[in-house]
Motif scaffolding. Sequence first.
Motif, PDB file in Angstrom:
ATOM      1  N   UNK A   8       0.824  -1.291   0.039  1.00  0.00           N
ATOM      2  CA  UNK A   8       0.036   0.029   0.004  1.00  0.00           C
ATOM      3  C   UNK A   8       0.859   1.257   0.109  1.00  0.00           C
ATOM      4  N   UNK A   9       0.123   2.284  -0.479  1.00  0.00           N
ATOM      5  CA  UNK A   9       0.982   3.487  -0.369  1.00  0.00           C
ATOM      6  C   UNK A   9       0.816   4.105   0.985  1.00  0.00           C
ATOM      7  N   UNK A  10       1.854   4.709   1.304  1.00  0.00           N
ATOM      8  CA  UNK A  10       1.838   5.363   2.861  1.00  0.00           C
ATOM      9  C   UNK A  10       1.782   6.775   2.820  1.00  0.00           C
ATOM     10  N   UNK A  11       0.668   7.188   3.194  1.00  0.00           N
ATOM     11  CA  UNK A  11       0.186   8.490   2.929  1.00  0.00           C
ATOM     12  C   UNK A  11      -0.031   9.258   4.344  1.00  0.00           C
ATOM     13  N   UNK A  12       0.154  10.582   4.515  1.00  0.00           N
ATOM     14  CA  UNK A  12      -0.292  11.599   5.667  1.00  0.00           C
ATOM     15  C   UNK A  12      -1.707  12.115   5.433  1.00  0.00           C
ATOM     16  N   UNK A  60      -5.782   5.381   5.075  1.00  0.00           N
ATOM     17  CA  UNK A  60      -4.304   5.959   5.183  1.00  0.00           C
ATOM     18  C   UNK A  60      -3.546   4.665   6.003  1.00  0.00           C
ATOM     19  N   UNK A  61      -2.418   4.408   5.763  1.00  0.00           N
ATOM     20  CA  UNK A  61      -1.652   3.330   6.273  1.00  0.00           C
ATOM     21  C   UNK A  61       0.017   3.531   6.497  1.00  0.00           C
ATOM     22  N   UNK A  62       0.338   3.348   7.449  1.00  0.00           N
ATOM     23  CA  UNK A  62       1.727   3.354   7.875  1.00  0.00           C
ATOM     24  C   UNK A  62       2.359   1.738   8.007  1.00  0.00           C
ATOM     25  N   UNK A  92      10.923   3.479  -0.243  1.00  0.00           N
ATOM     26  CA  UNK A  92      11.400   5.181  -0.167  1.00  0.00           C
ATOM     27  C   UNK A  92      10.906   5.804   1.381  1.00  0.00           C
ATOM     28  N   UNK A  93      11.069   5.123   2.530  1.00  0.00           N
ATOM     29  CA  UNK A  93      10.659   5.786   3.574  1.00  0.00           C
ATOM     30  C   UNK A  93      10.994   7.296   3.671  1.00  0.00           C
ATOM     31  N   UNK A  94      10.085   8.153   4.071  1.00  0.00           N
ATOM     32  CA  UNK A  94       9.862   9.482   4.184  1.00  0.00           C
ATOM     33  C   UNK A  94       9.726  10.211   2.933  1.00  0.00           C
ATOM     34  N   UNK A  95       9.699   9.789   1.843  1.00  0.00           N
ATOM     35  CA  UNK A  95       9.616  10.290   0.867  1.00  0.00           C
ATOM     36  C   UNK A  95       8.171  10.744   0.193  1.00  0.00           C
ATOM     37  N   UNK A  96       7.963  11.090  -0.896  1.00  0.00           N
ATOM     38  CA  UNK A  96       6.481  11.607  -1.206  1.00  0.00           C
ATOM     39  C   UNK A  96       5.681  10.296  -1.431  1.00  0.00           C
ATOM     40  N   UNK A  97       6.288   9.400  -2.321  1.00  0.00           N
ATOM     41  CA  UNK A  97       5.590   7.925  -2.730  1.00  0.00           C
ATOM     42  C   UNK A  97       6.037   6.863  -1.960  1.00  0.00           C
ATOM     43  N   UNK A  98       6.312   6.938  -0.619  1.00  0.00           N
ATOM     44  CA  UNK A  98       6.654   5.724   0.322  1.00  0.00           C
ATOM     45  C   UNK A  98       5.620   4.784   0.168  1.00  0.00           C
TER      46      UNK A  98
END
Length: 162
Positions: free
Chosen positions: A103-107, A118-120, A142-148
Amino acid sequence: LKINKNIKSILDIGCREALTQDICDEIGVDFLGVDVSEKSVNYAKSKGRNVMVGDAHSLSDAVKEKYDFILSVHSLEHCYDPVRVINECKKCLNKNGLVGIRVPVQKDISNQPAHFSIYSPASLKALLSSCGFGISYTKSIRPGEKYEEAIIIGQLDSGEVN
């Protein structure tokens, strides 16, 4: 592609064009793709792929077989009830079966109207654990990046009844 040699069958939820089937065919693994989009399923069928229209929220109603591995790539965030989806996956798994989720990681999902959740990496792990899965593998891309992105593989506990 490295794949556990005990995996003989894969169910791909949200398969779209079912490109994963090409890899499965090469290594002799049975494949079924399920997607909610009739357009995607029709396209995949036109390419000779084994797919069907179905909703992850009622997966066990549509899928009559049990699988060794269930794959969900960029699909779970589109589900309005992820706990229900994970529990539906359990019903479709063989004993000691695996589920792999990416999954994408999104804020913030305000710019993603088709995303319900939203997942982490931690919340994905907690979701699978709360549904009776042991966690076999986790990875952040890509931790911390826009498309994590987060990847997790959970194994159905051997004593779990599905």
